[in-house]
Design a protein around this motif. Structure first.
Motif, PDB file in Angstrom:
ATOM      1  N   LYS A  10      11.103   9.602  -3.748  1.00  0.00           N
ATOM      2  CA  LYS A  10      10.586  10.160  -2.511  1.00  0.00           C
ATOM      3  C   LYS A  10       9.477   9.584  -1.751  1.00  0.00           C
ATOM      4  O   LYS A  10       8.481   9.229  -2.718  1.00  0.00           O
ATOM      5  N   LYS A  11       9.451   9.455  -0.746  1.00  0.00           N
ATOM      6  CA  LYS A  11       8.306   8.603  -0.081  1.00  0.00           C
ATOM      7  C   LYS A  11       7.601   9.424   1.095  1.00  0.00           C
ATOM      8  O   LYS A  11       8.531  10.063   1.858  1.00  0.00           O
ATOM      9  N   ARG A  12       6.515   9.157   1.095  1.00  0.00           N
ATOM     10  CA  ARG A  12       5.805   9.940   2.302  1.00  0.00           C
ATOM     11  C   ARG A  12       6.101   8.584   3.602  1.00  0.00           C
ATOM     12  O   ARG A  12       6.061   7.477   3.313  1.00  0.00           O
ATOM     13  N   LYS A  13       6.653   9.275   4.337  1.00  0.00           N
ATOM     14  CA  LYS A  13       6.744   8.216   5.570  1.00  0.00           C
ATOM     15  C   LYS A  13       5.756   7.438   6.158  1.00  0.00           C
ATOM     16  O   LYS A  13       4.526   8.048   6.304  1.00  0.00           O
ATOM     17  N   SER A  14       6.014   6.237   6.723  1.00  0.00           N
ATOM     18  CA  SER A  14       4.893   5.268   7.523  1.00  0.00           C
ATOM     19  C   SER A  14       4.113   6.561   8.507  1.00  0.00           C
ATOM     20  O   SER A  14       4.755   7.026   9.219  1.00  0.00           O
ATOM     21  N   GLY A  15       2.801   5.886   8.780  1.00  0.00           N
ATOM     22  CA  GLY A  15       2.154   6.638   9.757  1.00  0.00           C
ATOM     23  C   GLY A  15       1.559   7.770   9.206  1.00  0.00           C
ATOM     24  O   GLY A  15       1.194   8.954  10.027  1.00  0.00           O
ATOM     25  N   GLU A 167       9.590  -0.133  10.531  1.00  0.00           N
ATOM     26  CA  GLU A 167      10.119  -1.623  10.121  1.00  0.00           C
ATOM     27  C   GLU A 167      11.479  -1.186   9.237  1.00  0.00           C
ATOM     28  O   GLU A 167      12.058  -2.106   9.126  1.00  0.00           O
ATOM     29  N   HIS A 168      11.428  -0.032   8.612  1.00  0.00           N
ATOM     30  CA  HIS A 168      12.622   0.331   7.769  1.00  0.00           C
ATOM     31  C   HIS A 168      14.017   0.044   8.668  1.00  0.00           C
ATOM     32  O   HIS A 168      14.875  -0.265   8.071  1.00  0.00           O
ATOM     33  N   GLU A 169      13.848   0.285   9.949  1.00  0.00           N
ATOM     34  CA  GLU A 169      14.999   0.154  10.698  1.00  0.00           C
ATOM     35  C   GLU A 169      15.418  -1.288  10.952  1.00  0.00           C
ATOM     36  O   GLU A 169      16.445  -1.437  11.529  1.00  0.00           O
ATOM     37  N   VAL A 174      10.721  -3.182   2.625  1.00  0.00           N
ATOM     38  CA  VAL A 174      11.392  -2.596   1.464  1.00  0.00           C
ATOM     39  C   VAL A 174       9.842  -2.061   0.717  1.00  0.00           C
ATOM     40  O   VAL A 174       9.045  -2.422   0.594  1.00  0.00           O
ATOM     41  N   ASP A 175      10.203  -0.536   0.501  1.00  0.00           N
ATOM     42  CA  ASP A 175       9.283  -0.117  -0.454  1.00  0.00           C
ATOM     43  C   ASP A 175       9.614  -0.190  -1.917  1.00  0.00           C
ATOM     44  O   ASP A 175      10.591   0.314  -2.673  1.00  0.00           O
ATOM     45  N   ILE A 176       8.609  -0.752  -2.620  1.00  0.00           N
ATOM     46  CA  ILE A 176       8.722  -1.140  -4.007  1.00  0.00           C
ATOM     47  C   ILE A 176       7.834  -0.560  -4.991  1.00  0.00           C
ATOM     48  O   ILE A 176       6.677  -0.501  -4.868  1.00  0.00           O
ATOM     49  N   TYR A 217      -2.856   2.213   4.361  1.00  0.00           N
ATOM     50  CA  TYR A 217      -2.707   1.302   3.172  1.00  0.00           C
ATOM     51  C   TYR A 217      -1.490   1.786   2.669  1.00  0.00           C
ATOM     52  O   TYR A 217      -1.356   2.809   2.037  1.00  0.00           O
ATOM     53  N   GLU A 218      -0.664   0.945   2.346  1.00  0.00           N
ATOM     54  CA  GLU A 218       0.557   1.141   1.716  1.00  0.00           C
ATOM     55  C   GLU A 218       0.988  -0.129   0.791  1.00  0.00           C
ATOM     56  O   GLU A 218       1.549  -0.878   1.019  1.00  0.00           O
ATOM     57  N   PRO A 219       0.461   0.190  -0.488  1.00  0.00           N
ATOM     58  CA  PRO A 219       0.865  -0.980  -1.414  1.00  0.00           C
ATOM     59  C   PRO A 219       2.169  -1.431  -1.811  1.00  0.00           C
ATOM     60  O   PRO A 219       2.303  -2.357  -2.401  1.00  0.00           O
ATOM     61  N   TRP A 220       2.915  -0.284  -1.559  1.00  0.00           N
ATOM     62  CA  TRP A 220       4.354  -0.645  -2.061  1.00  0.00           C
ATOM     63  C   TRP A 220       5.293  -1.136  -0.702  1.00  0.00           C
ATOM     64  O   TRP A 220       6.436  -1.483  -0.912  1.00  0.00           O
ATOM     65  N   HIS A 221       4.703  -1.396   0.410  1.00  0.00           N
ATOM     66  CA  HIS A 221       5.511  -1.469   1.568  1.00  0.00           C
ATOM     67  C   HIS A 221       5.306  -3.261   1.765  1.00  0.00           C
ATOM     68  O   HIS A 221       4.344  -3.477   2.339  1.00  0.00           O
ATOM     69  N   TYR A 222       6.486  -3.721   1.555  1.00  0.00           N
ATOM     70  CA  TYR A 222       6.618  -5.046   1.755  1.00  0.00           C
ATOM     71  C   TYR A 222       7.379  -5.625   3.063  1.00  0.00           C
ATOM     72  O   TYR A 222       8.602  -4.905   2.878  1.00  0.00           O
TER      73      TYR A 222
HETATM   74 ZN    ZN Z   1       7.977   1.462   3.767  1.00  0.00          ZN
END
Ligand code: ZN
Length: 247
Positions: A10-15, A167-169, A174-176, A217-222
């Motif tokens: 589960k992820k917290r959505k962007s923004g 960007e996921h659209e 990718v969230d890694i 800052y999102e260290p998982w979002h590439y």
């Molecule tokens: Zn993401």
């Protein structure tokens, strides 16, 4: 070999706005609302969090699709064009990505595993409808907390990218995260930070760029940018800055 054997993260959505989450938690420390506000907080970075900015979307326009579409800029001000075409490849855990980024993503995951680090794709492609649902859910949650429709919408936008601006659209993000049984998130994030550019991916929301990207800052979002990844990574600029400087 398939990309993944994993559970969905589960992820917290962007923004997002971490500060807002703390306030929200303090006020509504019970029940479903509490859970919603904290959905995915285990994915917050283990260092270097920073304050999010509520970027008001006043001039959202359709993003230009450059000749090299891997350089498309999508953010609060640049919406994915309605006729943007995507061909998707499904990963073994059901997540999907743009078919053209799949080989590099696979190679990156294989190389990470060879070094004993086990990543998973928590989220890849997200449909516009899904983004709309996420936004509607968040607005409803705030309304249930007693906020007016307008205020609820404003607050939701701090947490959720407005449909069309995630960007996921695109299928290029990718969230890694770590396959929790074998690795921890931090080692995955560290490896990605050092190496992802070699495979065409950049850290899209770096520390210190929130005012520009509009996202914490999102260290998982590439984000896949292909052949320009090394240049962008080494410039120390975020995608917005780099594109402006190089256009
Ligand atoms: Zn993401």
């Amino acid at each position: 070999m398939g990309l993944i054997t994993m559970t969905r993260v589960k992820k917290r959505k962007s923004g997002g706005c971490f500060a807002a989450a703390i306030v929200t938690a303090a006020i509504f420390a019970a029940g479903v609302i509490f859970e919603k506000a904290f959905e995915g907080l285990e994915k917050l970075p283990e260092y270097g969090t920073e304050t999010a900015v509520n970027v008001t979307l006043q001039n959202t326009k359709a993003a230009e699709v450059p000749v090299n579409r891997f350089l498309i800029l999508v953010n609060g001000e640049n919406k994915i064009p309605d006729d943007y075409k995507i061909e998707l490849t499904e990963l073994s855990n059901g997540e999907k990505v743009d078919s053209e980024i799949y080989p590099d993503l696979q190679k990156m995951f294989d190389d990470m595993r060879d070094e004993g680090i086990y990543p998973v794709v928590g989220e890849g492609y997200r449909t516009r409808e899904r983004q709309q649902e996420i936004m509607a859910d968040k607005i409803r949650a705030y309304e249930n907390e007693g906020y007016s429709e307008k205020k609820a919408e404003e607050m939701a936008k701090e947490w959720v990218a407005v449909p069309g601006t995630s960007e996921h659209e695109l299928g290029l993000a990718v969230d890694i995260n770590a396959d929790k049984e074998k690795s921890d998130n931090q080692e995955v994030y560290d490896w990605l930070y050092e190496n992802a550019y070699k495979y065409g991916f950049i850290l899209r929301y770096p520390i210190g760029k929130t005012l520009i990207t509009g996202i914490d800052y999102e260290p998982w979002h590439y984000r896949y940018v292909g052949e320009y990844a090394e240049k962008i990574h080494k410039s120390g600029l975020c995608l917005e800055e780099w594109l402006e400087k190089n256009s």
